[in-house]
Motif scaffolding. Structure first.
Motif, mmCIF file in Angstrom:
data_model
loop_
_atom_site.group_PDB
_atom_site.id
_atom_site.type_symbol
_atom_site.label_atom_id
_atom_site.label_comp_id
_atom_site.label_asym_id
_atom_site.label_seq_id
_atom_site.Cartn_x
_atom_site.Cartn_y
_atom_site.Cartn_z
ATOM 1 N N ASP A 187 0.806 -1.216 0.000
ATOM 2 C CA ASP A 187 0.000 0.000 0.000
ATOM 3 C C ASP A 187 0.846 1.275 0.000
ATOM 4 O O ASP A 187 0.565 2.234 0.703
ATOM 5 N N LEU A 188 1.901 1.247 -0.804
ATOM 6 C CA LEU A 188 2.775 2.414 -0.888
ATOM 7 C C LEU A 188 2.030 3.648 -1.376
ATOM 8 O O LEU A 188 2.273 4.759 -0.914
ATOM 9 N N MET A 189 1.091 3.455 -2.279
ATOM 10 C CA MET A 189 0.316 4.595 -2.767
ATOM 11 C C MET A 189 -0.555 5.169 -1.649
ATOM 12 O O MET A 189 -0.742 6.381 -1.570
ATOM 13 N N GLY A 190 -1.082 4.318 -0.762
ATOM 14 C CA GLY A 190 -1.844 4.791 0.394
ATOM 15 C C GLY A 190 -0.967 5.602 1.336
ATOM 16 O O GLY A 190 -1.393 6.624 1.878
ATOM 17 N N VAL A 191 0.259 5.144 1.526
ATOM 18 C CA VAL A 191 1.213 5.871 2.374
ATOM 19 C C VAL A 191 1.504 7.242 1.762
ATOM 20 O O VAL A 191 1.453 8.268 2.456
ATOM 21 N N LEU A 192 1.786 7.259 0.467
ATOM 22 C CA LEU A 192 2.058 8.539 -0.198
ATOM 23 C C LEU A 192 0.837 9.459 -0.136
ATOM 24 O O LEU A 192 0.972 10.669 0.066
ATOM 25 N N HIS A 193 -0.340 8.888 -0.277
ATOM 26 C CA HIS A 193 -1.573 9.667 -0.184
ATOM 27 C C HIS A 193 -1.682 10.319 1.195
ATOM 28 O O HIS A 193 -1.997 11.506 1.314
ATOM 29 N N ASP A 194 -1.419 9.553 2.260
ATOM 30 C CA ASP A 194 -1.492 10.098 3.616
ATOM 31 C C ASP A 194 -0.475 11.205 3.831
ATOM 32 O O ASP A 194 -0.762 12.210 4.483
ATOM 33 N N ILE A 195 0.720 11.032 3.283
ATOM 34 C CA ILE A 195 1.766 12.053 3.446
ATOM 35 C C ILE A 195 1.377 13.327 2.705
ATOM 36 O O ILE A 195 1.463 14.425 3.243
ATOM 37 N N VAL A 196 0.931 13.188 1.469
ATOM 38 C CA VAL A 196 0.569 14.352 0.655
ATOM 39 C C VAL A 196 -0.653 15.069 1.215
ATOM 40 O O VAL A 196 -0.747 16.292 1.169
ATOM 41 N N MET A 239 1.823 7.572 11.263
ATOM 42 C CA MET A 239 1.354 6.820 10.116
ATOM 43 C C MET A 239 1.947 5.402 10.134
ATOM 44 O O MET A 239 1.257 4.432 9.829
ATOM 45 N N LEU A 240 3.217 5.276 10.527
ATOM 46 C CA LEU A 240 3.845 3.952 10.621
ATOM 47 C C LEU A 240 3.191 3.106 11.713
ATOM 48 O O LEU A 240 3.043 1.896 11.552
ATOM 49 N N PHE A 241 2.796 3.730 12.808
ATOM 50 C CA PHE A 241 2.106 2.983 13.866
ATOM 51 C C PHE A 241 0.736 2.490 13.386
ATOM 52 O O PHE A 241 0.268 1.450 13.816
ATOM 53 N N ARG A 242 0.113 3.256 12.485
ATOM 54 C CA ARG A 242 -1.165 2.804 11.914
ATOM 55 C C ARG A 242 -0.955 1.665 10.923
ATOM 56 O O ARG A 242 -1.894 0.948 10.586
ATOM 57 N N ARG A 243 0.274 1.526 10.418
ATOM 58 C CA ARG A 243 0.619 0.474 9.463
ATOM 59 C C ARG A 243 1.854 -0.283 9.974
ATOM 60 O O ARG A 243 2.933 -0.221 9.382
ATOM 61 N N PRO A 244 1.726 -1.025 11.062
ATOM 62 C CA PRO A 244 2.903 -1.661 11.661
ATOM 63 C C PRO A 244 3.571 -2.690 10.744
ATOM 64 O O PRO A 244 4.737 -3.014 10.936
ATOM 65 N N GLN A 245 2.878 -3.186 9.754
ATOM 66 C CA GLN A 245 3.446 -4.167 8.831
ATOM 67 C C GLN A 245 4.261 -3.506 7.721
ATOM 68 O O GLN A 245 4.977 -4.186 6.983
#
Length: 175
Positions: A49-58, A73-79
């Motif tokens: 879900d790299l695009m989801g991560v980039l979306h959250d950052i942007v 954000m990393l704590f929300r996505r521990p995997q």
């Protein structure tokens, strides 16, 4: 027959006809002269879900992302860290093939080795993730090899943009 677009015309293989040699701990590994597009597939899996991560950052609330927000954000996505590491390993396996990849792993590359090698390969391959994702910013160049894309100009792009850049040996450092 004459082709309007000839994808077999001169490519990076001309500069590195036998592949890109990489020396690591006394062992030489040969990477393909041009990165196959499917080698980047591990970065675009739903699991990563790299695009989801980039979306959250942007789309951070105030338009800028702080270190604290990235950590949250990393704590929300521990995997994410393990999946990203796996994606990087899958990319190297796709580039080298199973047997050579096992040899590569046997020399036990460090995290720093992966970072330096990845940066160097990105430079040689000419992969620009900003362009791949269609970044908003547009910049012009005063160099011979490109045409301006906006009224603004910049001198940050070298004339030989896209060509392999020399980099100092990993033991060289500027203190």
């Amino acid at each position: 027959m004459t082709f309007v677009i000839d994808l077999d015309a001169e490519r990076r293989e001309v500069q590195y006809p036998n592949g890109i040699p990489v020396l690591l701990r006394g062992e030489q590994f040969l990477f393909p002269a041009e990165i196959p597009a499917d080698c980047l597939d591990p970065l675009f899996t739903e699991e990563l879900d790299l695009m989801g991560v980039l979306h959250d950052i942007v789309n951070a609330e105030d338009g800028s992302t702080t270190t604290g927000e990235v950590v949250e954000m990393l704590f929300r996505r521990p995997q994410l860290p393990a999946r990203f590491y796996g994606a990087v390993m899958d990319i190297y396996k796709a580039l080298l093939g199973d047997d050579v990849y096992r040899e590569f792993k046997s020399v036990r590359p460090s995290i720093g080795d992966y970072v330096r090698l990845t940066k160097a390969l990105v430079s040689v391959y000419g992969v620009d993730l900003g362009k791949l994702f269609g970044s908003d910013g547009s910049s012009a160049s005063d160099g011979e090899m490109s045409s301006p894309t906006s009224a603004d100009t910049t001198s940050s792009t070298p004339e030989g943009s896209g060509s392999a850049q020399d980099s100092p040996a990993s033991s060289a450092s500027a203190d």
